[in-house]
Design a protein around this motif. Structure first.
Motif, PDB file in Angstrom:
ATOM      1  N   LEU A 123      63.229   2.610 -40.508  1.00 29.68           N
ATOM      2  CA  LEU A 123      63.519   1.395 -41.263  1.00 29.68           C
ATOM      3  C   LEU A 123      63.913   1.790 -42.681  1.00 29.68           C
ATOM      4  CD1 LEU A 123      63.545  -1.693 -41.274  1.00 29.68           C
ATOM      5  CD2 LEU A 123      61.150  -1.646 -41.978  1.00 29.68           C
ATOM      6  N   ILE A 124      65.141   1.477 -43.043  1.00 25.00           N
ATOM      7  CA  ILE A 124      65.680   1.853 -44.354  1.00 25.00           C
ATOM      8  C   ILE A 124      65.853   0.607 -45.204  1.00 25.00           C
ATOM      9  CG2 ILE A 124      67.596   2.932 -45.592  1.00 25.00           C
ATOM     10  CD1 ILE A 124      68.121   4.607 -43.121  1.00 25.00           C
ATOM     11  N   VAL A 125      65.231   0.596 -46.382  1.00 27.04           N
ATOM     12  CA  VAL A 125      65.386  -0.486 -47.350  1.00 27.04           C
ATOM     13  C   VAL A 125      65.993   0.108 -48.607  1.00 27.04           C
ATOM     14  CG1 VAL A 125      64.206  -2.226 -48.734  1.00 27.04           C
ATOM     15  CG2 VAL A 125      63.425  -1.748 -46.402  1.00 27.04           C
ATOM     16  N   GLY A 126      67.206  -0.317 -48.926  1.00 26.17           N
ATOM     17  CA  GLY A 126      67.939   0.327 -50.013  1.00 26.17           C
ATOM     18  C   GLY A 126      68.324   1.728 -49.595  1.00 26.17           C
ATOM     19  N   ASN A 127      67.847   2.709 -50.331  1.00 30.04           N
ATOM     20  CA  ASN A 127      68.085   4.114 -49.992  1.00 30.04           C
ATOM     21  C   ASN A 127      66.797   4.825 -49.573  1.00 30.04           C
ATOM     22  OD1 ASN A 127      70.852   3.956 -50.642  1.00 30.04           O
ATOM     23  ND2 ASN A 127      70.400   4.234 -52.833  1.00 30.04           N
ATOM     24  N   SER A 128      65.758   4.035 -49.313  1.00 30.10           N
ATOM     25  CA  SER A 128      64.460   4.634 -48.996  1.00 30.10           C
ATOM     26  C   SER A 128      64.045   4.303 -47.560  1.00 30.10           C
ATOM     27  CB  SER A 128      63.377   4.127 -49.961  1.00 30.10           C
ATOM     28  OG  SER A 128      63.731   4.402 -51.312  1.00 30.10           O
ATOM     29  N   ILE A 129      63.352   5.258 -46.928  1.00 30.71           N
ATOM     30  CA  ILE A 129      62.771   5.038 -45.612  1.00 30.71           C
ATOM     31  C   ILE A 129      61.356   4.525 -45.809  1.00 30.71           C
ATOM     32  CG2 ILE A 129      62.079   6.114 -43.445  1.00 30.71           C
ATOM     33  CD1 ILE A 129      64.247   8.171 -43.832  1.00 30.71           C
ATOM     34  N   VAL A 130      61.075   3.348 -45.282  1.00 31.48           N
ATOM     35  CA  VAL A 130      59.771   2.709 -45.491  1.00 31.48           C
ATOM     36  C   VAL A 130      59.044   2.593 -44.155  1.00 31.48           C
ATOM     37  CG1 VAL A 130      60.594   1.426 -47.482  1.00 31.48           C
ATOM     38  CG2 VAL A 130      60.753   0.399 -45.215  1.00 31.48           C
ATOM     39  N   PRO A 131      57.716   2.425 -44.204  1.00 30.59           N
ATOM     40  CA  PRO A 131      56.965   2.270 -42.951  1.00 30.59           C
ATOM     41  C   PRO A 131      57.453   1.064 -42.153  1.00 30.59           C
ATOM     42  CG  PRO A 131      55.482   2.654 -44.805  1.00 30.59           C
ATOM     43  CD  PRO A 131      56.829   2.428 -45.386  1.00 30.59           C
ATOM     44  N   SER A 132      57.542   1.212 -40.859  1.00 21.13           N
ATOM     45  CA  SER A 132      58.001   0.115 -40.013  1.00 21.13           C
ATOM     46  C   SER A 132      56.891  -0.918 -39.845  1.00 21.13           C
ATOM     47  CB  SER A 132      58.420   0.650 -38.646  1.00 21.13           C
ATOM     48  OG  SER A 132      57.304   1.198 -37.976  1.00 21.13           O
ATOM     49  N   PRO A 133      57.247  -2.191 -39.635  1.00 21.37           N
ATOM     50  CA  PRO A 133      56.217  -3.221 -39.416  1.00 21.37           C
ATOM     51  C   PRO A 133      55.335  -2.915 -38.210  1.00 21.37           C
ATOM     52  CG  PRO A 133      58.344  -4.232 -39.885  1.00 21.37           C
ATOM     53  CD  PRO A 133      58.592  -2.765 -39.720  1.00 21.37           C
ATOM     54  N   GLN A 134      55.877  -2.225 -37.203  1.00 16.33           N
ATOM     55  CA  GLN A 134      55.093  -1.878 -36.026  1.00 16.33           C
ATOM     56  C   GLN A 134      53.896  -0.992 -36.382  1.00 16.33           C
ATOM     57  OE1 GLN A 134      58.000  -3.086 -35.124  1.00 16.33           O
ATOM     58  NE2 GLN A 134      56.989  -4.331 -33.596  1.00 16.33           N
ATOM     59  N   ARG A 135      54.108  -0.096 -37.346  1.00 18.02           N
ATOM     60  CA  ARG A 135      53.012   0.786 -37.759  1.00 18.02           C
ATOM     61  C   ARG A 135      51.873  -0.029 -38.377  1.00 18.02           C
ATOM     62  NH1 ARG A 135      53.313   6.096 -37.838  1.00 18.02           N
ATOM     63  NH2 ARG A 135      55.587   6.121 -37.818  1.00 18.02           N
ATOM     64  N   LEU A 136      52.241  -1.059 -39.140  1.00 16.70           N
ATOM     65  CA  LEU A 136      51.231  -1.943 -39.720  1.00 16.70           C
ATOM     66  C   LEU A 136      50.499  -2.716 -38.635  1.00 16.70           C
ATOM     67  CD1 LEU A 136      49.852  -3.465 -42.025  1.00 16.70           C
ATOM     68  CD2 LEU A 136      51.838  -4.987 -42.100  1.00 16.70           C
ATOM     69  N   GLN A 137      51.252  -3.266 -37.676  1.00 13.61           N
ATOM     70  CA  GLN A 137      50.633  -4.048 -36.602  1.00 13.61           C
ATOM     71  C   GLN A 137      49.685  -3.193 -35.764  1.00 13.61           C
ATOM     72  OE1 GLN A 137      50.674  -7.218 -36.036  1.00 13.61           O
ATOM     73  NE2 GLN A 137      49.493  -7.109 -34.142  1.00 13.61           N
ATOM     74  N   THR A 138      50.106  -1.972 -35.453  1.00 12.43           N
ATOM     75  CA  THR A 138      49.262  -1.070 -34.671  1.00 12.43           C
ATOM     76  C   THR A 138      47.964  -0.766 -35.407  1.00 12.43           C
ATOM     77  OG1 THR A 138      51.171  -0.050 -33.591  1.00 12.43           O
ATOM     78  CG2 THR A 138      49.124   1.199 -33.594  1.00 12.43           C
ATOM     79  N   ALA A 139      48.080  -0.486 -36.695  1.00 14.23           N
ATOM     80  CA  ALA A 139      46.896  -0.140 -37.487  1.00 14.23           C
ATOM     81  C   ALA A 139      45.912  -1.303 -37.573  1.00 14.23           C
ATOM     82  CB  ALA A 139      47.322   0.298 -38.886  1.00 14.23           C
ATOM     83  N   MET A 140      46.424  -2.519 -37.751  1.00 12.86           N
ATOM     84  CA  MET A 140      45.545  -3.666 -37.952  1.00 12.86           C
ATOM     85  C   MET A 140      44.847  -4.098 -36.663  1.00 12.86           C
ATOM     86  SD  MET A 140      47.574  -6.028 -40.721  1.00 12.86           S
ATOM     87  CE  MET A 140      46.093  -6.967 -41.043  1.00 12.86           C
ATOM     88  N   SER A 141      45.466  -3.831 -35.516  1.00 17.54           N
ATOM     89  CA  SER A 141      44.870  -4.259 -34.248  1.00 17.54           C
ATOM     90  C   SER A 141      44.223  -3.108 -33.481  1.00 17.54           C
ATOM     91  CB  SER A 141      45.938  -4.923 -33.367  1.00 17.54           C
ATOM     92  OG  SER A 141      47.020  -4.037 -33.146  1.00 17.54           O
TER      93      SER A 141
END
Length: 500
Positions: A248-266
């Motif tokens: 997942l690229i935002v601007g010129n940076s690679i950021v954590p994907s939302p899936q990684r957040l969902q996996t961690a929280m559940s």
């Protein structure tokens, strides 16, 4: 506790005469006095003005009879102790056990293991201000590991190319420059070099959402037996795409994907996501989809569970023991000419070579924290005849699927992904008629399994995703979409989308 019946009498005046109510009452009472009074008034059509007096009289009667009941029991026990019918030491032990279990301050505290404690701490952290820090650390480690794996694959490709060229040259000059022994030594050296390369990369790895869905149908299924709503989803997607993290690229940076957040929280919640992965009978990661799945697991370090190879080694040990017990049961079930012969057969199992492989319908489970949308993978064993058009609901794979869903239901795996055709790739024999027949079988069996969930102890709302190969035609997908609400008897489709 045993009960005794005592006769309760109540007199009241009605229309110039005296009426008397006589009913048996169980002592001790299992219902409240108010409930019993209501039942008596309704059953005997008593006037409303006697209800208060009846309540008071009944309450006094029950109190006196209950006290008498306990006094009689105590006197009987004392007399038994005095004449030696009851051992006073055993009685003291029973009282001590009952007291320590009833009073929390005296009960022994349950010991929690490190794994449970770690899960509780992590769950609290991931729902606190430390979320961003943990997520970014996890992402940075995953990016570093992915870079290592990419370089490994490139180096291996170059190494294998050089080895192939050198081997082809050696074979051409066999008998002149090279002997058979030299060619064999060269092949052995090539294998050793490859293993050294792999070991170096794996050792360093151990130390250290955006998804393209071709088609998607979503319906809601209400199960009257469970009184809950369930989501059913039909998707045309590569099953391993549910495991891969997308860049997942935002601007010129690679950021954590939302899936990684969902996996961690559940991850340590009561809403786990599971995947049914169809595998052969050998417990390894060397061929087919098992190899592809292992490659996905390698792309990110798992900080919560052992790596895939370690989990498989532990499972293999359990399989050997399970197969040994299964062989014993088969011998016992087959019968014998005599008891001694049967006993000798069972004892000989420990000396014979037990197969390390599983049977169709068996499954084993691996746990993961580094996959995109999956926490738990149910590796369901299938055999070659799974492509036959004649399989029924009694086929070992279907029975194995039922056992998988039962296990998931009992362990808070509320989101399950199932390959609808029980295969991942389309082949020549998989005609439209074959696909529709297979889909109907799986849909109906899963519906039946969902009805059974009430007896399995699970009545939470669930999501079941059916996935089909990406190569199927649009027309076939639409037929499957129409079949889903018909089989599950849904009056209307809640949501139907198609993305390209």
């Amino acid at each position: 506790m045993t009960t005794v019946e005592s006769e309760f009498q109540f007199s009241f005046g009605a229309k110039g005469s005296v009426c008397r109510l006589t009913v048996p009452v169980s002592i001790p009472m299992s219902v409240s006095v108010g409930d019993l009074v209501g039942r008596l008034v309704n059953a005997h059509n008593l006037p409303c003005y006697v209800e208060k007096d009846l309540h008071n009289a009944l309450e006094k009667f029950i109190s006196e009879e209950t006290t008498k009941y306990h006094d009689d029991n105590a006197a009987d026990l004392i007399s038994k102790i005095e004449d030696g019918s009851i051992d006073i030491g055993q009685m003291a032990d029973k009282w001590n056990t009952a007291f320590t279990q009833e009073h929390k301050s005296y009960a022994t505290a349950k010991q929690s293991n490190d794994e449970v404690a770690f899960g509780e701490v992590y769950h609290q952290l991931i729902h606190s201000a430390a979320l961003d820090t943990l997520l970014n650390l996890d992402h940075s480690y995953a990016a570093a590991v992915e870079e290592i794996i990419t370089h490994r694959d490139m180096d291996l490709t170059k190494l294998q190319k050089r080895q192939r060229e050198k081997m082809e040259d050696a074979v051409k000059r066999l008998g002149t420059t090279y002997t058979d022994e030299q060619v064999n030594l060269l092949a052995a050296k090539h294998f050793e070099d490859t293993q050294v390369k792999m070991y170096t990369i794996e050792y360093s790895h151990g130390a250290g959402w955006e998804r393209h869905v071709h088609s998607c149908t979503i319906i809601a299924f209400y199960c009257a037996q469970m009184k809950t709503m369930h989501n059913l989803r039909l998707m045309c997607v590569d099953v391993l795409d549910l495991c891969r993290h997308k860049t997942l690229i935002v601007g010129n940076s690679i950021v954590p994907s939302p899936q990684r957040l969902q996996t961690a929280m559940s991850l340590y919640s009561n809403s786990i996501s599971g995947l049914v992965l169809l595998v052969d009978d050998r417990i390894n990661s060397y061929t087919g989809i098992k190899l592809d799945f292992a490659g996905v697991c390698q792309l990110s370090t798992d900080f919560h569970f052992p790596d895939l190879d370690t989990q498989l080694r532990v499972i293999q040990q359990h399989v050997l023991e399970a197969n040994k017990n299964r062989t014993k049961k088969d011998i016992q079930a087959s019968g014998s000419d005599g008891e001694n012969t049967e006993a000798s057969k069972v004892e000989s199992v420990t000396d014979m070579a037990v197969s390390p492989n599983l049977q169709a319908g068996d499954f084993y489970i691996t746990r993961h924290s580094s996959l995109a949308e999956i926490h738990t993978v149910f590796h369901l064993v299938v055999d070659e005849n799974i492509r036959s058009s004649e399989i029924s609901s009694r086929h070992p794979t279907i029975i194995g699927l039922r056992n998988v869903l039962k296990c998931a239901s009992q362990h808070d795996v509320l989101n399950m992904t199932i390959p609808l055709f029980l295969v991942y790739e389309m082949s020549e024999e998989m005609t439209i008629a074959w696909c529709l027949k297979r889909a109907e079988l799986v849909f109906k069996c899963v519906k039946g399994f969902m009805m059974e969930m009430t007896t399995w102890g699970g009545n939470d709302s669930r999501t079941i995703q059916f996935v089909v190969p990406k190569s199927i035609s649009e027309d076939l997908f639409m037929q499957l979409s129409s079949m889903l609400p018909q089989i599950f008897r849904i009056s209307s489709t809640v949501n139907l989308t198609r993305q390209k």
